[in-house]
Scaffold this active site. Structure first.
Site, PDB file in Angstrom:
ATOM      1  N   LYS A 180       0.830  -1.212   0.000  1.00 14.61           N
ATOM      2  CA  LYS A 180       0.000   0.000   0.000  1.00 14.61           C
ATOM      3  C   LYS A 180       0.868   1.267   0.000  1.00 14.61           C
ATOM      4  O   LYS A 180       2.085   1.176  -0.051  1.00 14.61           O
ATOM      5  CB  LYS A 180      -0.978  -0.028   1.182  1.00 14.61           C
ATOM      6  CG  LYS A 180      -1.863  -1.291   1.209  1.00 14.61           C
ATOM      7  CD  LYS A 180      -2.834  -1.366   0.039  1.00 14.61           C
ATOM      8  CE  LYS A 180      -3.453  -2.743  -0.159  1.00 14.61           C
ATOM      9  NZ  LYS A 180      -4.520  -3.112   0.726  1.00 14.61           N
TER      10      LYS A 180
HETATM   11  C1  LIG Z   1      -5.582  -4.177   1.132  1.00  6.98           C
HETATM   12  C2  LIG Z   1      -7.041  -3.903   1.142  1.00  6.98           C
HETATM   13  C3  LIG Z   1      -7.847  -4.172   2.250  1.00  6.98           C
HETATM   14  C4  LIG Z   1      -7.363  -4.947   3.438  1.00  6.98           C
HETATM   15  O1  LIG Z   1      -6.250  -4.430   4.032  1.00  6.98           O
HETATM   16  P1  LIG Z   1      -5.263  -5.413   4.875  1.00  6.98           P
HETATM   17  O2  LIG Z   1      -4.352  -4.463   5.560  1.00  6.98           O
HETATM   18  O3  LIG Z   1      -4.552  -6.268   3.857  1.00  6.98           O
HETATM   19  O4  LIG Z   1      -6.098  -6.202   5.791  1.00  6.98           O
HETATM   20  C5  LIG Z   1      -9.161  -3.775   2.216  1.00  6.98           C
HETATM   21  N1  LIG Z   1      -9.684  -3.171   1.144  1.00  6.98           N
HETATM   22  C6  LIG Z   1      -8.945  -2.919   0.038  1.00  6.98           C
HETATM   23  C7  LIG Z   1      -9.579  -2.210  -1.104  1.00  6.98           C
HETATM   24  C8  LIG Z   1      -7.612  -3.295  -0.002  1.00  6.98           C
HETATM   25  O5  LIG Z   1      -6.889  -3.060  -1.108  1.00  6.98           O
END
Ligand SMILES: *Cc1c(COP(=O)(O)O)cnc(C)c1O
Length: 376
Positions: A180
């Protein structure tokens, strides 16, 4: 293999984590408050509640909203399944509404058509980092006595009409997974301007514990006393990881700038390829590009994808429409429900996009895409 996403860790990050490891507090300490304050400040929100993942942050949001059996959550199918799953585990009914064909974001008109008197939350996702049409979705939620939740797992650092993501919705959730826009390894946060929602989220993430004597039912039990008034979970993000987050946050602007630069180079090289669509951002959106979702002809997507992987380019597809997962299929959800999202999915390939990509890496990806599109 060049990955599609990757963390950027520098010496400052390592030093911050090392300092936290040597401090008195590995968890529940001052680094948590510091990180939460920084997130709130950066996103222009009154309250930030850290959590152990983006999924946990979504779970906190639905807990704070009081989502339960009989309630409905309107959301997009073009997302990671967690956006819907974390409401479904509370017994809510998930109602999928279709997306805008250009951005892949929840279409406010489709969301409006999906709203019923049982709608408790409308959850949009800032797909690829492009902020959803927050004003329309927030107004729609308010008109229907519901809350607008923005899943901003892709979009910390994005702005819409000059306002940072985090200040647009009733609640906004972030993910700090390594791919991210900034990372704490695993981690997430929920931000809101609403103190009551923040208090409920905070309580849920800490077992539901009530430590404030004034709020306790049996405050005279003794100095050790604590009470649970509603069930919760442990989603506490430790100091060690919060220290990493605070350090990363200082470089968010430079991460966003490099992502924008890579987006420009890809755009220029790929805009005129036959049958290929480059990512789109509407007027007023300043995305922190988390993904570079290229769209290619559906009937050749698989061949192009496989050619890219063979050429060492770690492409990805984001996302399988959420209701295609067997867990939704078994509940009676049918393919074809949201044709725009399905078409988007069938054409989509995410190219590598992360700040550490060098110009030479980007050129290598472009060459590989040209070859794959010409020959696959
Ligand atoms: C990555 C992601 C999540 C979940 O996040 P985690 O930290 O991996 O639990 C939720 N929604 C979207 C759109 C994502 O890309």
């Amino acid at each position: 293999m060049l990955p599609y996403g990757r963390q950027s860790i520098n010496d400052d990050d390592v030093a911050a984590v090392t300092r936290a490891l040597g401090s008195d507090w590995l968890t529940t300490g001052p680094e948590v408050d510091r990180f939460e304050e920084s997130i709130a400040e950066r996103t222009n929100a009154a309250h930030a509640v850290s959590a152990t993942s983006g999924t946990a942050a979504l779970h906190l949001a639905y807990a704070a909203a009081g989502v339960g059996p009989g309630d409905e959550v309107v959301t997009t199918p073009l997302t990671f399944v967690a956006t819907a799953a974390t409401a479904a585990v509370f017994g809510a009914k998930i109602v999928f509404a279709d997306v805008d064909p250009k951005t892949g974001n929840l279409d406010p008109a489709a969301a409006e058509a999906a709203v019923t008197p049982n709608t408790k939350v409308i959850a949009g996702v800032d797909y690829a980092g492009v902020p959803v049409e927050a004003d329309a979705l927030r107004a729609l939620a308010e008109k229907n006595d519901a809350l607008f939740l923005e899943d901003a797992a892709h979009s910390i650092g994005s702005r819409r009409n000059g306002k940072p993501v985090g200040s647009l919705a009733h609640m906004t959730s972030f993910s700090f997974f390594p791919t991210k826009n900034l990372t704490t390894a695993e981690g997430g946060a929920l931000v809101t301007d609403n103190e009551e929602l923040a208090t409920r989220a905070r309580r849920f993430k800490n077992h539901g514990l009530v430590r404030d004597k004034e709020l306790q039912r049996y405050p005279d039990e003794g100095p050790w006393h604590q009470e649970v008034h509603s069930f919760g979970i442990n989603y506490r993000l430790p100091d060690v990881l919060c220290a990493l987050g605070s350090s990363q946050l200082q470089r968010l602007e430079s991460f966003v700038a490099r992502r924008a630069e890579i987006k420009r180079i890809y755009d220029e090289a790929l805009a005129n390829l036959d049958g290929v669509d480059i990512p789109f951002a509407p007027e007023g959106a300043e995305p922190a590009w988390h993904l570079y979702p290229l769209r290619v002809p559906a009937e050749r997507r698989r061949a192009i994808f496989e050619s890219l992987r063979e050429q060492g380019i770690g492409v990805q597809v984001n996302y399988i429409p959420a209701y295609w997962h067997p867990v939704f299929e078994d509940l009676g959800y049918k393919r074809g429900m949201c044709p725009v999202a399905e078409d988007f999915y069938r054409r989509e390939i995410s190219l590598p996009m992360f700040p550490g990509l060098t110009d030479a890496d980007v050129e290598r990806v472009i060459k590989a895409v040209r070859k794959a599109v010409a020959t696959a």
